[in-house]
Design an enzyme around this catalytic site. Structure first.
Site, PDB file in Angstrom:
ATOM      1  N   ASN A 108       0.981  -1.010  -0.476  1.00  0.00           N
ATOM      2  CA  ASN A 108       0.167  -0.265   0.229  1.00  0.00           C
ATOM      3  C   ASN A 108       0.829   1.149   0.480  1.00  0.00           C
ATOM      4  O   ASN A 108       1.328   1.652   1.109  1.00  0.00           O
ATOM      5  CB  ASN A 108      -1.112  -0.250   1.543  1.00  0.00           C
ATOM      6  CG  ASN A 108      -1.581   1.319   1.659  1.00  0.00           C
ATOM      7  OD1 ASN A 108      -1.478   2.040   0.529  1.00  0.00           O
ATOM      8  ND2 ASN A 108      -2.385   1.393   2.618  1.00  0.00           N
TER       9      ASN A 108
ATOM     10  N   LYS B  52       0.383   4.590  -0.513  1.00  0.00           N
ATOM     11  CA  LYS B  52      -0.429   5.830  -0.099  1.00  0.00           C
ATOM     12  C   LYS B  52       0.007   6.344  -0.723  1.00  0.00           C
ATOM     13  O   LYS B  52      -0.185   6.438  -1.979  1.00  0.00           O
ATOM     14  CB  LYS B  52      -0.312   5.744   1.869  1.00  0.00           C
ATOM     15  CG  LYS B  52      -0.555   4.379   2.507  1.00  0.00           C
ATOM     16  CD  LYS B  52      -0.007   4.602   3.511  1.00  0.00           C
ATOM     17  CE  LYS B  52      -0.339   3.129   4.599  1.00  0.00           C
ATOM     18  NZ  LYS B  52      -0.077   3.145   6.428  1.00  0.00           N
TER      19      LYS B  52
ATOM     20  N   HIS C 285      -9.869   1.423   4.426  1.00  0.00           N
ATOM     21  CA  HIS C 285      -8.415   1.640   5.032  1.00  0.00           C
ATOM     22  C   HIS C 285      -8.989   2.807   6.009  1.00  0.00           C
ATOM     23  O   HIS C 285      -9.551   3.945   6.134  1.00  0.00           O
ATOM     24  CB  HIS C 285      -7.243   2.357   4.488  1.00  0.00           C
ATOM     25  CG  HIS C 285      -5.661   2.663   5.075  1.00  0.00           C
ATOM     26  ND1 HIS C 285      -5.655   3.054   5.776  1.00  0.00           N
ATOM     27  CD2 HIS C 285      -5.097   1.572   5.057  1.00  0.00           C
ATOM     28  CE1 HIS C 285      -4.512   3.206   6.665  1.00  0.00           C
ATOM     29  NE2 HIS C 285      -4.264   1.911   5.898  1.00  0.00           N
TER      30      HIS C 285
ATOM     31  N   GLU D 230      -6.826   5.158   7.564  1.00  0.00           N
ATOM     32  CA  GLU D 230      -6.660   6.586   6.746  1.00  0.00           C
ATOM     33  C   GLU D 230      -7.845   6.812   6.286  1.00  0.00           C
ATOM     34  O   GLU D 230      -8.702   8.250   6.449  1.00  0.00           O
ATOM     35  CB  GLU D 230      -5.253   6.728   6.519  1.00  0.00           C
ATOM     36  CG  GLU D 230      -4.760   6.278   7.207  1.00  0.00           C
ATOM     37  CD  GLU D 230      -2.995   5.479   6.183  1.00  0.00           C
ATOM     38  OE1 GLU D 230      -3.655   6.232   5.133  1.00  0.00           O
ATOM     39  OE2 GLU D 230      -2.013   5.090   7.154  1.00  0.00           O
TER      40      GLU D 230
ATOM     41  N   GLU E 268      -6.217  -4.731  10.259  1.00  0.00           N
ATOM     42  CA  GLU E 268      -5.308  -3.318  10.461  1.00  0.00           C
ATOM     43  C   GLU E 268      -5.887  -2.915  11.978  1.00  0.00           C
ATOM     44  O   GLU E 268      -6.416  -1.279  12.105  1.00  0.00           O
ATOM     45  CB  GLU E 268      -5.018  -2.115   9.358  1.00  0.00           C
ATOM     46  CG  GLU E 268      -4.843  -3.559   8.191  1.00  0.00           C
ATOM     47  CD  GLU E 268      -4.155  -2.497   7.069  1.00  0.00           C
ATOM     48  OE1 GLU E 268      -3.097  -2.568   7.001  1.00  0.00           O
ATOM     49  OE2 GLU E 268      -4.797  -1.159   6.879  1.00  0.00           O
TER      50      GLU E 268
ATOM     51  N   GLY F 216       2.128   3.035  10.889  1.00  0.00           N
ATOM     52  CA  GLY F 216       2.824   3.862  11.589  1.00  0.00           C
ATOM     53  C   GLY F 216       3.654   3.324  11.835  1.00  0.00           C
ATOM     54  O   GLY F 216       3.903   4.950  12.085  1.00  0.00           O
TER      55      GLY F 216
ATOM     56  N   SER G 146       3.289  -2.346  10.716  1.00  0.00           N
ATOM     57  CA  SER G 146       4.257  -2.177  10.737  1.00  0.00           C
ATOM     58  C   SER G 146       4.915  -3.067  10.492  1.00  0.00           C
ATOM     59  O   SER G 146       5.437  -3.914  10.777  1.00  0.00           O
ATOM     60  CB  SER G 146       4.655  -1.470  12.082  1.00  0.00           C
ATOM     61  OG  SER G 146       3.781  -0.623  12.102  1.00  0.00           O
TER      62      SER G 146
HETATM   63  P1  PGA Z   1       2.793   0.782   7.296  1.00  0.00           P
HETATM   64  O1  PGA Z   1       1.155   0.628   7.185  1.00  0.00           O
HETATM   65  O2  PGA Z   1       2.657  -0.423   7.439  1.00  0.00           O
HETATM   66  O3  PGA Z   1       3.376   1.267   7.303  1.00  0.00           O
HETATM   67  O4  PGA Z   1       2.218   0.387   9.221  1.00  0.00           O
HETATM   68  C1  PGA Z   1      -0.426  -0.173   6.714  1.00  0.00           C
HETATM   69  C2  PGA Z   1      -0.950   0.515   6.420  1.00  0.00           C
HETATM   70  O5  PGA Z   1      -1.484   0.927   6.553  1.00  0.00           O
HETATM   71  O6  PGA Z   1      -2.109  -0.718   5.495  1.00  0.00           O
END
Ligand code: PGA
Length: 254
Positions: free
Chosen positions: A9, A11, A97, A99, A169, A175, A215
């Site tokens: 992903n 982003k 997601h 976000e 998630e 993140g 992560s």
């Molecule tokens: P990350 O993001 O691996 O940077 O924690 C995962 C995601 O949001 O899909």
């Protein structure tokens, strides 16, 4: 065996040129994927066609959008429909997601519309669910995730639901560098599978890939993916580094 999936992903990261370079570096390794292994690249909208062209002809490599509209078509400036994604050959779409839920106020009901439109256009939704830290701190994560699934997914038929990929998630792990422990991930994935068994049946629950996200790194992927109910990962930060994502692809259960 269920499909085992490494999903990148990106982003809102990387310029077009950096994105091309990243894909080129990954593809140069020429990892041959088995029937039950998949690599999916969720790239920004303007890079979808480029990524599709680069992955053309490679078995079980797919390009995904990161979102789509909850409307079929029409006067929705700035939106992209599932039908438009299909028309450029896109096969997958990340939906819900955290976000998007947090910064763009996406709700379970509108996500149900997005899932419906993706399925109608033969696009596989990668449906994200997961709890905040405050919900986990009071131990309410299982009910919270069940509500997310129920309100967005459980009105679909068994045939439809079998086409979906789930990404669990935990928001507190995205993140932050704070990965869920292998035990926490396995426990929640097993619980999600039980929820699917209760609402559908065991065969359906056993069929659906449940990815872990939050992560995932080159140095923890193998341990996480080894858990019986963790079928790969949705990877943010580490998917932007070719060597790291290659290690993550290689860490999928054999
Ligand atoms: P990350 O993001 O691996 O940077 O924690 C995962 C995601 O949001 O899909």
């Amino acid at each position: 065996m269920r499909q085992q999936i490494a999903a990148a992903n990106w982003k809102m990261n990387l310029t077009y040129q950096q994105g091309e370079q990243l894909l080129d570096t990954i593809l140069k390794e020429n990892i041959q994927l088995d029937n039950h292994h998949e690599a999916i690249f969720a790239v920004p909208f303007p890079y979808l066609i480029m990524a599709t062209q680069k992955l053309a002809g490679r078995k079980n490599y797919f390009v995904s959008a990161q979102n789509c509209s909850d409307q079929r078509s029409g006067a929705y400036t700035g939106e992209t429909s599932a039908e438009q994604l299909k028309s450029i050959g896109i096969t997958h779409c990340v939906l819900g997601h955290s976000e998007r839920r947090e910064y763009f106020s996406e709700r379970n009901q509108s996500l149900a519309e997005k899932v419906k439109l993706c399925l109608a256009n033969d696009i596989t939704p990668i449906f994200c669910c997961g709890e905040t830290l405050s919900i986990r701190e009071v131990g309410a994560q299982e009910g919270f995730v069940e509500t997310q699934l129920m309100e967005s997914l459980f009105h679909f038929s068994e045939t439809e639901i079998k086409k979906i990929i789930i990404a669990y998630e935990p928001i507190w792990a995205i993140g932050t560098g704070k990965t869920a422990s292998v035990e926490q991930a396995q426990e929640m994935h097993a619980h999600i599978r039980t929820i699917f068994t209760n609402h559908y049946n065991k065969a359906t629950a056993d069929h659906i890939p449940i990815l872990y996200g939050g992560s995932v790194k080159a140095n923890n992927a193998a341990e996480l993916f080894n858990s019986p109910d963790v079928d790969g990962g949705l990877v943010g930060g580490a998917s932007l580094v070719a060597a790291d994502f290659l290690t993550i692809m290689r860490a999928l259960k054999k």
